[in-house]
Every structure is written in C-alpha cells, then in structure tokens.
Design a protein around this motif. Sequence first.
Motif, PDB file in Angstrom:
ATOM      1  N   GLN A   1       0.614  -1.311   0.010  1.00  0.00           N
ATOM      2  CA  GLN A   1       0.163   0.139  -0.085  1.00  0.00           C
ATOM      3  C   GLN A   1       0.785   1.387  -0.422  1.00  0.00           C
ATOM      4  O   GLN A   1       0.327   2.356  -0.637  1.00  0.00           O
ATOM      5  CB  GLN A   1      -0.540  -0.141   0.749  1.00  0.00           C
ATOM      6  N   LYS A   2       1.927   0.574   1.107  1.00  0.00           N
ATOM      7  CA  LYS A   2       2.996   2.799   0.701  1.00  0.00           C
ATOM      8  C   LYS A   2       3.373   3.146  -0.097  1.00  0.00           C
ATOM      9  O   LYS A   2       3.513   4.274  -0.807  1.00  0.00           O
ATOM     10  CB  LYS A   2       4.126   2.195   1.940  1.00  0.00           C
ATOM     11  N   ILE A   3       4.193   1.489  -1.380  1.00  0.00           N
ATOM     12  CA  ILE A   3       3.750   2.020  -2.704  1.00  0.00           C
ATOM     13  C   ILE A   3       3.151   2.629  -3.380  1.00  0.00           C
ATOM     14  O   ILE A   3       3.698   3.675  -4.570  1.00  0.00           O
ATOM     15  CB  ILE A   3       4.900   1.081  -3.993  1.00  0.00           C
ATOM     16  N   VAL A   4       1.632   2.712  -3.283  1.00  0.00           N
ATOM     17  CA  VAL A   4       1.205   2.742  -4.516  1.00  0.00           C
ATOM     18  C   VAL A   4       0.589   4.544  -3.401  1.00  0.00           C
ATOM     19  O   VAL A   4       0.158   5.064  -4.839  1.00  0.00           O
ATOM     20  CB  VAL A   4      -0.590   2.226  -4.310  1.00  0.00           C
ATOM     21  N   GLU A   5       0.586   5.076  -2.458  1.00  0.00           N
ATOM     22  CA  GLU A   5       0.569   5.575  -2.315  1.00  0.00           C
ATOM     23  C   GLU A   5       1.773   6.885  -2.586  1.00  0.00           C
ATOM     24  O   GLU A   5       1.541   7.736  -3.051  1.00  0.00           O
ATOM     25  CB  GLU A   5       0.760   5.820  -0.449  1.00  0.00           C
ATOM     26  N   MET A   6       2.724   5.919  -2.537  1.00  0.00           N
ATOM     27  CA  MET A   6       3.851   7.071  -2.975  1.00  0.00           C
ATOM     28  C   MET A   6       3.815   7.367  -4.714  1.00  0.00           C
ATOM     29  O   MET A   6       4.049   8.452  -5.117  1.00  0.00           O
ATOM     30  CB  MET A   6       5.453   6.115  -3.437  1.00  0.00           C
ATOM     31  N   LEU A   7       2.831   6.305  -5.335  1.00  0.00           N
ATOM     32  CA  LEU A   7       2.708   6.303  -6.507  1.00  0.00           C
ATOM     33  C   LEU A   7       1.741   7.656  -7.397  1.00  0.00           C
ATOM     34  O   LEU A   7       1.517   8.811  -7.878  1.00  0.00           O
ATOM     35  CB  LEU A   7       2.044   4.725  -7.927  1.00  0.00           C
ATOM     36  N   TRP A   8       0.649   7.365  -6.159  1.00  0.00           N
ATOM     37  CA  TRP A   8      -0.416   8.853  -6.127  1.00  0.00           C
ATOM     38  C   TRP A   8       0.241  10.197  -5.879  1.00  0.00           C
ATOM     39  O   TRP A   8      -0.117  11.102  -6.767  1.00  0.00           O
ATOM     40  CB  TRP A   8      -1.093   8.427  -5.150  1.00  0.00           C
ATOM     41  N   ASP A   9       1.498  10.000  -4.809  1.00  0.00           N
ATOM     42  CA  ASP A   9       2.115  11.189  -4.635  1.00  0.00           C
ATOM     43  C   ASP A   9       2.705  11.584  -5.721  1.00  0.00           C
ATOM     44  O   ASP A   9       2.553  13.156  -5.987  1.00  0.00           O
ATOM     45  CB  ASP A   9       2.889  11.043  -3.780  1.00  0.00           C
ATOM     46  N   ILE A  10       3.824  11.030  -6.567  1.00  0.00           N
ATOM     47  CA  ILE A  10       4.424  11.456  -7.997  1.00  0.00           C
ATOM     48  C   ILE A  10       2.927  11.473  -8.618  1.00  0.00           C
ATOM     49  O   ILE A  10       3.270  13.012  -9.488  1.00  0.00           O
ATOM     50  CB  ILE A  10       5.014  10.428  -8.578  1.00  0.00           C
ATOM     51  N   ALA A  11       1.818  11.310  -8.757  1.00  0.00           N
ATOM     52  CA  ALA A  11       0.961  11.820  -9.835  1.00  0.00           C
ATOM     53  C   ALA A  11       0.342  13.134  -9.104  1.00  0.00           C
ATOM     54  O   ALA A  11      -0.098  14.012 -10.309  1.00  0.00           O
ATOM     55  CB  ALA A  11      -0.486  10.857 -10.157  1.00  0.00           C
ATOM     56  N   TYR A  12      -0.253  13.192  -8.236  1.00  0.00           N
ATOM     57  CA  TYR A  12       0.126  14.400  -8.015  1.00  0.00           C
ATOM     58  C   TYR A  12       0.659  15.750  -7.689  1.00  0.00           C
ATOM     59  O   TYR A  12       0.640  16.934  -7.785  1.00  0.00           O
ATOM     60  CB  TYR A  12      -0.923  14.428  -6.835  1.00  0.00           C
ATOM     61  N   ALA A  13       1.816  15.124  -7.697  1.00  0.00           N
ATOM     62  CA  ALA A  13       2.786  16.808  -7.922  1.00  0.00           C
ATOM     63  C   ALA A  13       2.953  17.825  -8.561  1.00  0.00           C
ATOM     64  O   ALA A  13       3.352  18.839  -8.724  1.00  0.00           O
ATOM     65  CB  ALA A  13       4.372  15.674  -7.866  1.00  0.00           C
TER      66      ALA A  13
END
Length: 172
Positions: free
Chosen positions: A104-116
């Motif tokens: 889940q933390k990996i997916v959260e990081m992916l969303w973080d990059i997408a929203y950057a």
Amino acid sequence: MESRNARCLKSFIAEVAGAEAAVRSFGEEDYHLAAVALLIRVANVDGQTDLAERRRLKRIIEEWFGLDAKAASELIMMGEQSDREAVDFYHFTSVLKRALDGCQKIVEMLWDIAYADGVVDEFEENTIWRIAELLGVSTRDRVLLRQRVAEKMPRDTPFEGPWAALATKGKA
C-alpha cells in the motif's frame, strides 16, 4: 547459507539503525530500485516530467527510504535506467511483493508523484491501476490511498484531470 528473508530483515534493521547511510549500492533485486523505477514510470507516463514532479520524486525517496541527497540521486539514475530497460511492470512488482509484506505504501507514493504537478491524467491513473493490481492492492485500497494523497494537496493548487469533479465534490 543465509535465506533471502534473513538478508532482507538484516538489511532492514541496518537501514533503520542508520548503519547503511554512508555507502549504499542498489542491486537489481533491491526493492528500493524497483519502487523508484515505478515512480519514475508514473512521473514520465504523461510524456512530460516537470520540475515539481522531479523535486517531489527526490523528496519522496529521501523521506520514505531515509536516504541522503547523494544516495537518492544515485537511486534515481539507476531507476531511470531500469525503467528504460523494462518491458513491463512485472519484474518491479514481483521484487516488491517478495520484499514487502504489503504494498500500500508503494501505491501511496505513486499517487503522490501523480499529484505532484497538480494534474492526474488518464495515463497516470491507468498506470497506477495496473501497478496496484500486480502488487495485489485492492481497488478499494487504491481509491482510499488516492483520496488520502489528494487530501494532503494544498487547497490553493487546482486539481485537473478526468476525475476533477469527483476530487472536488463535497468540498467548499
């Protein structure tokens, strides 16, 4: 002979204790490299990686993996190379699934990059969906992680993308 799980546990304990902070080498089977390659893919999938995405990528790597600026830069360079050579996501996701109990933390990081950059486009959305599926992260968890990251976005940053109406619905 030491098992892979024992090596991963020793590596994790040393990492948390700060023993590996000085010199670090990231191998092909290192979950850090696999995660960064996926982050780079999401940052690049819309055809443009802007300064906000590059800064956020570096900050995520430093914060989530506890790396200094030099190690983070090295990992980014290696991740870019791995991403260029990759045919699909399977190698990266299989490394992550073997090394981590939950992704889940990996997916959260992916969303973080997408929203950057303030814009989550359909390519980023689709890429994260595909990666989450391979990582075994449920649709429900993927959506909840997206919402968690979206809530952290500064209020003055406009959200754009195909689902902008859903992201702003109910917020005044």
